[in-house]
Write a protein that holds these residues in place. Structure first.
Motif, PDB file in Angstrom:
ATOM      1  N   GLN A 142      57.526  51.798  76.401  1.00 44.57           N
ATOM      2  CA  GLN A 142      56.291  50.464  77.511  1.00 44.57           C
ATOM      3  C   GLN A 142      57.396  49.251  76.968  1.00 44.57           C
ATOM      4  O   GLN A 142      58.297  49.536  76.153  1.00 44.57           O
ATOM      5  N   ALA A 143      56.954  47.924  77.581  1.00 47.90           N
ATOM      6  CA  ALA A 143      57.883  46.858  77.335  1.00 47.90           C
ATOM      7  C   ALA A 143      57.441  46.519  75.835  1.00 47.90           C
ATOM      8  O   ALA A 143      58.679  46.194  74.962  1.00 47.90           O
ATOM      9  N   ALA A 144      56.670  47.282  75.118  1.00 49.08           N
ATOM     10  CA  ALA A 144      55.825  46.408  74.148  1.00 49.08           C
ATOM     11  C   ALA A 144      56.410  47.337  73.598  1.00 49.08           C
ATOM     12  O   ALA A 144      56.847  46.790  71.865  1.00 49.08           O
ATOM     13  N   ASP A 145      57.410  48.342  73.320  1.00 48.82           N
ATOM     14  CA  ASP A 145      58.123  49.373  72.529  1.00 48.82           C
ATOM     15  C   ASP A 145      59.890  49.223  72.693  1.00 48.82           C
ATOM     16  O   ASP A 145      60.166  49.455  70.996  1.00 48.82           O
ATOM     17  N   LEU A 146      59.845  48.316  72.949  1.00 44.56           N
ATOM     18  CA  LEU A 146      61.309  47.359  72.551  1.00 44.56           C
ATOM     19  C   LEU A 146      61.031  45.660  72.186  1.00 44.56           C
ATOM     20  O   LEU A 146      60.389  45.369  72.263  1.00 44.56           O
ATOM     21  N   LYS A 147      62.028  45.771  71.458  1.00 48.42           N
ATOM     22  CA  LYS A 147      62.495  44.470  70.896  1.00 48.42           C
ATOM     23  C   LYS A 147      63.720  43.909  71.357  1.00 48.42           C
ATOM     24  O   LYS A 147      65.040  44.957  71.381  1.00 48.42           O
ATOM     25  N   PRO A 148      64.343  42.844  71.894  1.00 49.17           N
ATOM     26  CA  PRO A 148      65.334  42.026  72.949  1.00 49.17           C
ATOM     27  C   PRO A 148      66.767  42.277  71.388  1.00 49.17           C
ATOM     28  O   PRO A 148      66.216  41.644  70.218  1.00 49.17           O
TER      29      PRO A 148
ATOM     30  N   ASN B  91      65.504  55.956  76.283  1.00 48.68           N
ATOM     31  CA  ASN B  91      64.423  57.291  77.050  1.00 48.68           C
ATOM     32  C   ASN B  91      64.638  58.154  75.571  1.00 48.68           C
ATOM     33  O   ASN B  91      63.592  59.001  75.864  1.00 48.68           O
ATOM     34  N   MET B  92      65.721  57.822  75.187  1.00 50.34           N
ATOM     35  CA  MET B  92      66.152  59.268  73.835  1.00 50.34           C
ATOM     36  C   MET B  92      64.999  58.398  72.926  1.00 50.34           C
ATOM     37  O   MET B  92      64.999  59.620  71.446  1.00 50.34           O
ATOM     38  N   GLY B  93      64.323  57.683  72.339  1.00 50.99           N
ATOM     39  CA  GLY B  93      63.595  57.199  71.767  1.00 50.99           C
ATOM     40  C   GLY B  93      64.497  56.628  70.842  1.00 50.99           C
ATOM     41  O   GLY B  93      64.148  56.507  69.583  1.00 50.99           O
ATOM     42  N   ARG B  94      65.439  56.035  70.864  1.00 49.52           N
ATOM     43  CA  ARG B  94      66.386  55.798  69.995  1.00 49.52           C
ATOM     44  C   ARG B  94      66.778  54.112  70.091  1.00 49.52           C
ATOM     45  O   ARG B  94      67.268  53.324  71.530  1.00 49.52           O
ATOM     46  N   SER B  95      67.419  53.302  69.116  1.00 49.42           N
ATOM     47  CA  SER B  95      67.489  51.663  69.115  1.00 49.42           C
ATOM     48  C   SER B  95      67.244  50.972  70.448  1.00 49.42           C
ATOM     49  O   SER B  95      67.553  50.335  71.128  1.00 49.42           O
ATOM     50  N   ARG B  96      65.657  50.941  70.165  1.00 43.80           N
ATOM     51  CA  ARG B  96      65.147  49.906  71.071  1.00 43.80           C
ATOM     52  C   ARG B  96      64.963  48.748  70.809  1.00 43.80           C
ATOM     53  O   ARG B  96      64.283  48.126  70.602  1.00 43.80           O
ATOM     54  N   ASP B  97      66.099  48.546  69.939  1.00 39.61           N
ATOM     55  CA  ASP B  97      65.711  47.152  69.332  1.00 39.61           C
ATOM     56  C   ASP B  97      67.398  46.104  69.958  1.00 39.61           C
ATOM     57  O   ASP B  97      67.718  45.450  70.380  1.00 39.61           O
ATOM     58  N   TRP B  98      67.662  46.653  70.909  1.00 40.38           N
ATOM     59  CA  TRP B  98      68.720  46.532  72.037  1.00 40.38           C
ATOM     60  C   TRP B  98      67.901  46.066  73.745  1.00 40.38           C
ATOM     61  O   TRP B  98      68.783  46.632  74.205  1.00 40.38           O
ATOM     62  N   GLY B  99      67.027  45.585  73.469  1.00 41.35           N
ATOM     63  CA  GLY B  99      66.227  45.567  74.885  1.00 41.35           C
ATOM     64  C   GLY B  99      66.848  43.600  75.381  1.00 41.35           C
ATOM     65  O   GLY B  99      67.205  43.225  74.565  1.00 41.35           O
ATOM     66  N   ILE B 100      67.181  44.059  76.970  1.00 37.00           N
ATOM     67  CA  ILE B 100      68.286  43.523  77.304  1.00 37.00           C
ATOM     68  C   ILE B 100      66.885  41.902  78.108  1.00 37.00           C
ATOM     69  O   ILE B 100      65.895  41.939  78.195  1.00 37.00           O
ATOM     70  N   ILE B 101      67.253  40.322  77.687  1.00 37.32           N
ATOM     71  CA  ILE B 101      66.655  39.374  77.745  1.00 37.32           C
ATOM     72  C   ILE B 101      67.496  38.834  79.107  1.00 37.32           C
ATOM     73  O   ILE B 101      69.137  39.029  78.896  1.00 37.32           O
TER      74      ILE B 101
END
Length: 269
Positions: A22-28, A52-62
């Motif tokens: 979800q979008a809430a799972d990510l951080k920019p 989708n691999m569940g990795r590095s979800r603090d690399w979301g794009i702005i």
């Protein structure tokens, strides 16, 4: 025909890959200038695969930009919750996936918000796709030209620059003043020594304001060189019809890319 947004993901045709996050799972973590064809069919796809691999979800794009086309992109992507459809075409098969790596987009007229995002310590990469002509290079010398009108205007207005490189320089100035580590500036444009070219542009604008700032940027900010060997051909009505007929997704604008395995179409719908 299904409109693309997060509420409708479960209603898409079977076989269309969708984000498992979800979008809430990510951080920019990345601010990207120029959400064009190449970015949406390449960089955003790779990050989506990582998430989708569940990795590095603090690399979301702005996303952001400085042109009127960037405002049009903002207006196209916002109603679909910043999702993009990518269609991969091979000789005998087409596949579609929805990517969700993007968290939002700052419209180009809100330059104060762009600078705030650049100053945010969470942003560790500022990536850019502005085409070769966007680097303010003097064709006679091959060097950054600070006398071009847009750059000269930034030089006289350090608190509100309007070029990509002026905004990046101001963001780095804010980080320097706050004692925050500089971000990496990653050029994704297909030009020789693109990192060096980007550094010369950012430091070149900064030098019009403050030589010390320019020297600090050149010494402390990373500008890696990278080869970009993929293109994104123009999209025609054929691809729009393909997306609608084969996958049932309403498409407003589409972009496709050539890859070593397939042709990809990255759509705003």
């Amino acid at each position: 025909m299904t409109k693309l947004n997060r509420a409708n993901l479960a209603s898409l045709k079977p076989g269309i890959a969708v984000p498992n996050y979800q979008a809430a799972d990510l951080k920019p973590g990345i601010l990207h200038f120029g959400l064009g064809n190449f970015h949406r069919a390449h960089q955003a796809v790779y990050l989506d695969a990582l998430f989708n691999m569940g990795r590095s979800r603090d690399w979301g794009i702005i996303g952001t930009g400085v042109r009127s086309a960037d405002r049009a992109m903002h207006d196209a992507l916002k109603p679909q919750d910043w999702l993009t459809t990518v269609v991969e075409q091979e000789a005998n098969v087409s596949r579609a996936r929805v990517t969700g790596a993007m968290l939002g987009m700052i419209p180009p007229e809100d330059r104060a918000a762009i600078v705030r995002q650049l100053a945010d310590p969470a942003i560790r990469i500022v990536s850019i796709t502005v085409t070769e002509g966007g680097y303010f290079i003097d064709p006679a010398t091959g060097q950054f030209n600070p006398e071009l009108p847009e750059i000269a205007a930034d030089g006289t207005n350090p608190s509100d620059p309007q070029t990509v490189f002026g905004l990046i320089a101001l963001g780095l100035k804010k980080r320097r003043e706050a004692g925050t580590k500089p971000f990496t500036v990653m050029s994704c444009d297909n030009i020789p020594h693109n990192g060096v070219v980007a550094r010369n542009a950012v430091a070149g604008v900064a030098r019009l304001w403050d030589k010390g700032l320019a020297d600090w940027i050149a010494a402390n900010a990373a500008f890696p060189n990278g080869m970009v060997d993929r293109i994104t051909p123009a999209t025609t009505d054929r691809e729009r019809k393909l997306c609608a007929q084969d996958f049932g997704i309403e498409a407003s604008m589409l972009k496709r890319r050539a890859s070593d395995l397939a042709m990809r179409i990255a759509t705003e719908a």
